[in-house]
Write a protein that holds these residues in place. Sequence first.
Motif, PDB file in Angstrom:
ATOM      1  N   ASP A 121      -9.536  -0.908   5.665  1.00 48.91           N
ATOM      2  CA  ASP A 121      -9.270  -0.594   4.271  1.00 48.91           C
ATOM      3  C   ASP A 121      -9.337  -1.861   3.401  1.00 48.91           C
ATOM      4  OD1 ASP A 121      -8.277   0.425   1.933  1.00 48.91           O
ATOM      5  OD2 ASP A 121      -6.229   0.679   2.646  1.00 48.91           O
ATOM      6  N   ALA A 177     -16.081   2.754  -1.445  1.00 46.79           N
ATOM      7  CA  ALA A 177     -14.920   2.389  -0.642  1.00 46.79           C
ATOM      8  C   ALA A 177     -13.705   2.128  -1.515  1.00 46.79           C
ATOM      9  CB  ALA A 177     -15.237   1.152   0.191  1.00 46.79           C
ATOM     10  N   ASP A 213      -5.297  -3.440  -1.455  1.00 45.12           N
ATOM     11  CA  ASP A 213      -6.726  -3.599  -1.139  1.00 45.12           C
ATOM     12  C   ASP A 213      -7.559  -3.865  -2.386  1.00 45.12           C
ATOM     13  OD1 ASP A 213      -6.058  -0.957  -1.735  1.00 45.12           O
ATOM     14  OD2 ASP A 213      -7.699  -0.085  -0.584  1.00 45.12           O
ATOM     15  N   ASP A 238     -12.772  -3.448   0.622  1.00 45.82           N
ATOM     16  CA  ASP A 238     -12.680  -3.760  -0.805  1.00 45.82           C
ATOM     17  C   ASP A 238     -12.940  -5.245  -1.014  1.00 45.82           C
ATOM     18  OD1 ASP A 238     -12.295  -1.558  -2.464  1.00 45.82           O
ATOM     19  OD2 ASP A 238     -10.152  -1.448  -2.060  1.00 45.82           O
ATOM     20  N   LYS A 250       0.868  -1.181   0.000  1.00 48.10           N
ATOM     21  CA  LYS A 250       0.000   0.000   0.000  1.00 48.10           C
ATOM     22  C   LYS A 250       0.905   1.232   0.000  1.00 48.10           C
ATOM     23  CE  LYS A 250      -4.187   1.888   0.579  1.00 48.10           C
ATOM     24  NZ  LYS A 250      -5.517   1.582   0.074  1.00 48.10           N
TER      25      LYS A 250
HETATM   26 MG    MG Z   1      -9.245   0.886   0.400  1.00 47.88          MG
END
Ligand code: MG
Length: 738
Positions: free
Chosen positions: A550, A584, A352, A554, A259
């Motif tokens: 997070d 989201a 995600d 997803d 990420k």
């Molecule tokens: Mg996310």
Amino acid sequence: MNTKIYYTLTDESPFLATQSLLPIVRAFAKTADIDVETKNISLGARILAAFADRLSPDTKFFDAPISDDLGFLGKLTLDPSANIIKLPNISASLPQLKAAIAELQKNGYAVPNYPDEPKNDEEKEIRARYDKVKGSAVNPVLRQGNSDRRAPLAVKNYAKKHPHSDGNWNASIKTHVAHMNADDFYGNETSITLPAADTFQIEFVSESGEVKVLRTAKPLLAGEILDSTVMRMKNLEKFIAEQMEDAKKQGVLFSVHLKATMMKVSDPVMFGAFVRVFFRDVFEKYAALFKELGINANNGLGDLYKRLAGNAKEAEVKAAIDAALQKGPDLAMVDSTKGITNLHVPSDVIIDASMPAMIRNSGCMWNKDGKLQEVKACIPDRSYAGIYETTIDFCKKNGAFDPSVMGTVQNVGLMAQGAEEYGSHDKTFIATDKGIIRAVNSKGEVLLSQKVETGDIFRMCQAKDAPIRDWVKLAVNRARTAKMPAIFWLDPNRAHDREIQKKVELYLKEHDLSGLSISIKSPKDAIFETMTRAKQGLDTISVTGNVMRDYLTDLFPILEVGTSAKMLSIVPLMAGGGMFETGAGGSAPKQVQQFLAENYLRWDSLGEYFALAASFEQVGTPKAKVLAEALDKANEKVLEFNRTPERKLGGLDNRGSHFYLALYWAKELASQKSNAEIAHKFTPIAAALEAKETEIVQALAKAQGVPVDIGGYYVTSPALLKKWMRPVAAFNAIIDEM
Ligand SMILES: [Mg+2]
Ligand SMILES: NC(=O)C1=CN([C@@H]2O[C@H](COP(=O)(O)OP(=O)(O)OC[C@H]3O[C@@H](n4cnc5c(N)ncnc54)[C@H](OP(=O)(O)O)[C@@H]3O)[C@@H](O)[C@H]2O)C=CC1
Ligand SMILES: O=C(O)CCC(=O)C(=O)O
């Protein structure tokens, strides 16, 4: 009563969609005396705000004066009357930031270059300003509350009736998750809860005892949880090399899932380790040249090629890279037609969104020949790798999920006040020498410390007491309202989670839990139980920390309803106001390419529709409630009659979907009985829209299929956007006359 709603202008698909949707929303909102004001938090606007002092006072961006709109909204979140609609925004990686800077400069904005290696104080100051814009720089400012994300019932029911297609799963699929087994963030974590308010300063202590302050003293509140941990670079590199070999042996694609946006300091460095190890021979052989060209593995292969362009050794280095690609395992591709690999841009493959997409595709990603192939998904840190590992194992054993029957998974996420890893940027350091990195309090006592060697990634996280208490309350309330069992996902093997658990147990006592099912489970057990229930059609609330919030919002939406764009994503602000995020997911940059190439915008604004209904509800006046209720019903109609954008040219796109929203919303307002004045106003509007339905929809369809110029990517032209996003005069006339 506050009747102002702030609507954010961002970038990419949601920004494009706004050009068509916002005029409709404003026209309807007027009926309830609601003023919808825009605030520009696009990447370009944020860069300009950071350098406003260098621009002439009459400078404009997207037709508005330069102002710090993000700063404004950040302050607003502390006002009990705040009502903000936040669309997905770009969390810029360095290559994206640089592209935006270049485009601003090209358009005459006098912003400085990004100093890669600041040489003096001025450059250091420029760099510091840019670093504030980089990565996930918006969400942490605005998210002054915890997160409540779920699929609205209408969305869930629609998905059950019209299930999307998911790839099959079986035990012979070779796809798997690879993670480290020691010396990752998970293994090295230590954590304390502060008994009283204090301060902490982060210092590096060299082997010879020299102390260097990395971060000056900052306040700590009583009851706050403070962690430290370290990812050891040598172990990470060893892990990568081993996994490359294993991927080659197994004949699966090699892929890395990080990420780099949210974790803007640590994850680009981990991404860089993958690039460096994959192309080790190249980086070693051309070390001097790469230094001279400012090539940094953390920025990916794409940046490397860019910097290499035109150099005398370009062909030679490219050949060396090709040889490394030949020798190593096959890489997962972002775009096989253009030869863009998973290692090109740190922000291209975000964990995600990419892991659920792979899981939906029977565990496959695209290979260099544009074919689907099984994958080794490298997620180095064990803190979060386990949930994907369990999911993949679950699918191997039980087959793919069936969206027509599966239960739903809602999430209540700890997020407020920069909770946990997502607030750690200013407490993350790459060790430049061997020694210790530690936090000391106001008395000079060591709170936490970690041994480091050059290249290791040291990180500290904070989680404040008030947000944790609020999160527990939100979870209990949600469990009661939704009548679903809630599971707190906490890992007894993580020092941080053990501290959180003590607070959860304490704060649960503040609530009436009668009739509720609330439990605490390790992430692996929690996801297993949640998936087992989902398979049986049963619903569950996941109550998690910030990162899993997070990831899960997803993962489950993509499995359940095909996309996270349709989620209701509410942030009840701790100060009392509300922030309504639209969906989201992200800003879908791929869809911009399609729009520019063929004037077809696939963006689904359902997330915006649902956020708007919640936002009108929050305004709370009788008229606003009428608007909200009618919008809720209109949203159901949009789903029932399948007026969401189709994937391909020729279908109903984003703009067509907006037309139908307007039509259904107007019809609901015309037929509702709570407010005669509104009904009276909307009767002719609904009739006009209905009378022109065929004409407008055909005109929208006719407009498709041509290349589009909107003036740029980060710097766009309002006039051109209006031309392309509102192409049908007959529709515009009805809206503009309202
Ligand atoms: Mg996310
Ligand atoms: N809240 C926020 O502000 C967030 C911002 N981001 C930012 O967004 C950018 C892109 O992120 P990325 O990880 O690629 O994720 P995205 O969610 O943008 O893209 C993944 C895929 O999701 C689908 N998708 C997402 N939203 C919609 C929508 N409204 N309508 C239709 N399809 C949709 C599309 O794929 P498909 O073909 O499967 O339909 C899309 O290609 C990055 O800059 C990232 O930082 C990311 C997450 C959240
Ligand atoms: O802020 C970001 O970079 C992404 C946020 C995100 O992915 C999320 O909240 O789901």
